[in-house]
Write an enzyme that holds these catalytic residues in place. Sequence first.
Site, PDB file in Angstrom:
ATOM      1  N   VAL A 228       0.853  -1.189   0.000  1.00 38.77           N
ATOM      2  CA  VAL A 228       0.000   0.000   0.000  1.00 38.77           C
ATOM      3  C   VAL A 228       0.886   1.236   0.000  1.00 38.77           C
ATOM      4  CG1 VAL A 228      -1.757   1.315   1.249  1.00 38.77           C
ATOM      5  CG2 VAL A 228      -1.878  -1.182   1.196  1.00 38.77           C
TER       6      VAL A 228
ATOM      7  N   LYS B 259      -8.525   7.327 -17.536  1.00 33.58           N
ATOM      8  CA  LYS B 259      -9.939   7.710 -17.539  1.00 33.58           C
ATOM      9  C   LYS B 259     -10.085   9.226 -17.600  1.00 33.58           C
ATOM     10  CE  LYS B 259     -14.253   7.404 -14.916  1.00 33.58           C
ATOM     11  NZ  LYS B 259     -15.008   6.681 -13.868  1.00 33.58           N
TER      12      LYS B 259
ATOM     13  N   HIS C  27       5.722 -21.997 -49.747  1.00 27.80           N
ATOM     14  CA  HIS C  27       4.292 -21.847 -49.467  1.00 27.80           C
ATOM     15  C   HIS C  27       3.842 -22.798 -48.358  1.00 27.80           C
ATOM     16  CE1 HIS C  27       4.142 -19.154 -52.842  1.00 27.80           C
ATOM     17  NE2 HIS C  27       4.664 -20.087 -53.623  1.00 27.80           N
TER      18      HIS C  27
ATOM     19  N   GLY D  73      13.940 -19.433 -54.331  1.00 21.16           N
ATOM     20  CA  GLY D  73      13.122 -18.480 -53.575  1.00 21.16           C
ATOM     21  C   GLY D  73      12.489 -19.068 -52.336  1.00 21.16           C
TER      22      GLY D  73
ATOM     23  N   ASN E 135      -4.524 -33.285 -48.330  1.00 22.80           N
ATOM     24  CA  ASN E 135      -4.066 -34.665 -48.172  1.00 22.80           C
ATOM     25  C   ASN E 135      -2.590 -34.758 -48.544  1.00 22.80           C
ATOM     26  OD1 ASN E 135      -6.503 -35.983 -47.357  1.00 22.80           O
ATOM     27  ND2 ASN E 135      -7.254 -35.817 -49.461  1.00 22.80           N
TER      28      ASN E 135
END
Length: 525
Positions: free
Chosen positions: A67, A140, A291, A320, A429
Amino acid sequence: MEYKQVKRALLSVTDKTGLVDFSRQLSGMNVELVSTGGTARTLREAGLAVRDVSDLTGFPEMLEGRVKTLHPKVHGGILHRRGSEEHRAAVAAQGIEPIDMVVVNLYAFEETARKPGVAFGELVENIDIGGPSMVRSAAKNFEDVAVVTAAADYEALAAEMQAHQGALSLETRWRLARQAFTLTASYDSAIAVTFSKIAAERQHDAGLEPVEEAAHFPSTLLLAYSKTADLRYGENPHQGAALYADGSGGGIAGAKQLQGKELSYNNLVDLDAAWELVQEFEQPAVAIIKHSNPSGAAIASSVLEAYQKALATDPVSAFGSVIGVNREVDEAAAEEITKLFVEAIGAPSFSEGARAKFSAKKNLRLLTVKHAPAAKSVKQISGGLLLQDADTEGVPAAGLTVVTVRQPSPEEMESLLFAWRVAKHVKSNAIVYARGGQTIGVGAGQMSRVDAAKFGAMKAVLPLANSVAASDAFFPFSDGLEAVAAAGATAVIQPGGSVRDQEVIEAANRLGVAMVFTGTRHFRH
């Protein structure tokens, strides 16, 4: 633009980077500095005049620092609306002094949570209460108060105040408020996510009553990631993109770029695919990705040999590409890789000789990566997210079932296990042909399994005779198995589980193909 004067600032920070210089600039503009604990001590040691927060509140810090700022004279000083007569009268009646700027960063909870074997009590003590409370109060009331939560903002804020007689604009205060609410939301999410993973026995060890284990999939999904980079664009130039990391410093999101152009969205996706694939192997392994599918993958006694074998699978598609390596890349491997146009390479490290070889390729991105296995995987769909356990399932040799008359030879079994690990990282697949720790043909992402078998064979550059084949899911008909055998495969590994398994087994026996069931499927969508 509406500017508001900063006359008093409350500073309480864990990360003291840039604090002294910023505070000195504030003091030079006649801003009173109010501070707490270690922050006040740091400022005093730098020769700055600082007022203790306990002097402001008339109440001492207590409970071992738990505190300090939780007091009406702090929050009233922050929250009262300067344009409200009622608010001004209320704070005046209570002797509350205005606070115009709050400079706060929070206890390092996430850093503490990442410490191996951290005690639960230490974790709890690193939950900041007063800091987030002040941040939320100041955010706020952004119309009157500036909330500063990032050291990166210090220089620009000081410059703006210098240019406007110690005042900050509404636009700046609003930007800071949005940033502050993002911080507190992320902070609370990190605590909730961490606590959801803590076992009951750890809480008991900390002197708390045991509770039931958290649900495997929580009722509310909280994700805490921080933006680490804006990307040039996403998958395509018309799409914006950014990179967010979990803060662990591991995986592709936490990788360190050593050289090369800015990473693209597609580079990062492919690097992740390459990195995850090579983590399947203990031997030196190389994966060449296009990819998000492997155009080639191999294991060998050295990185150089593994790269040469992976490249030989499909040298045309490798142009690439992105490459993943699970060992340090040495000079010999680097010299060979530089003969090919490659977008990026991810590896645990690069030798000095390798760095020197790659330096001639200015645009080539080199990344050092730390392994960080994911427990869960997330996929976005329209209107929500899908969450699942990460596919970490492996198949030990002892758990395999040979279902054909002919047993695979030791060499075939070794190749089957290699092909099975690669197939796990090929879009469904998927059919993967392999031999001797080297992919021979990869049939990826086909709408039927028989087409995947035919496509993988069609793509093969190396001879398919005496190869093996892995299928990521069962053969629904015998035609897929027959296509694999016709291509030259002598042994097959697949999950099994089809209603026509017996038909497929009979076809394998008729063709003299050895077949192994794993009992595990590896669909990858």
